[in-house]
Design a protein around this motif. Structure first.
Motif: not given
Length: 147
Positions: A12-13, A32-33, A67-68, A75-77
């Motif tokens: 998401x960006x 939210x994401x 922001x991205x 499994x990492x964000x």
């Protein structure tokens, strides 16, 4: 035999204006994401560190930010924050990375980048552009949590 399913990947960006409310919008977006993708176990550190980086873009630059959020297949964000200022602060520089000095207990600020060192699995930063003709390119700071 145990089968392990890979994590879903997504990205998401969000473009953020130079506005004092940008950090709140970024926190709401992160919440939210991560909630929609069932990743609430990492919400607190991702939300905190995102807020710190976006706040710094407002305090130390004069332009917009981006922001991205990216879910990696292990499994990492990864969270990346772009702004138009070229300086890469400690601890985001190339190895060996400078550490962020301790902040006096009575100081009003200055703890955000130290929090990155404490709560992120890894982090880094890249200057964008060549610095001569592309003065407005800025930098990208990123961190990863989870996995």
């Amino acid at each position: 035999m145990v089968t392990v399913a890979p994590y879903d990947t997504w990205a998401y960006a969000l473009r953020l204006p130079h506005n004092p409310h940008a950090a709140r919008v970024a926190r709401m977006t992160v919440r939210s994401v991560l909630d929609s993708h069932g990743r609430l176990e990492i919400l607190d550190p991702v939300e905190l560190l995102t807020s710190e980086l976006v706040t710094n873009t407002y305090r130390h630059t004069t332009g917009p930010a981006s922001l991205r959020l990216t879910a990696l297949d292990d499994g990492r964000v990864r969270v990346g924050v772009w702004d138009n200022h070229p300086r890469i602060p400690a601890p985001f520089g190339p190895p060996p990375r400078d550490s962020v000095p301790p902040v006096p207990t009575d100081a009003d600020g200055g703890r955000g980048l130290r929090l990155v060192q404490e709560y992120a699995n890894c982090w880094g930063g890249w200057p964008l552009g060549d610095g001569l003709l592309d003065r407005g390119a800025g930098k990208l700071l990123w961190f990863e949590v989870g996995g």
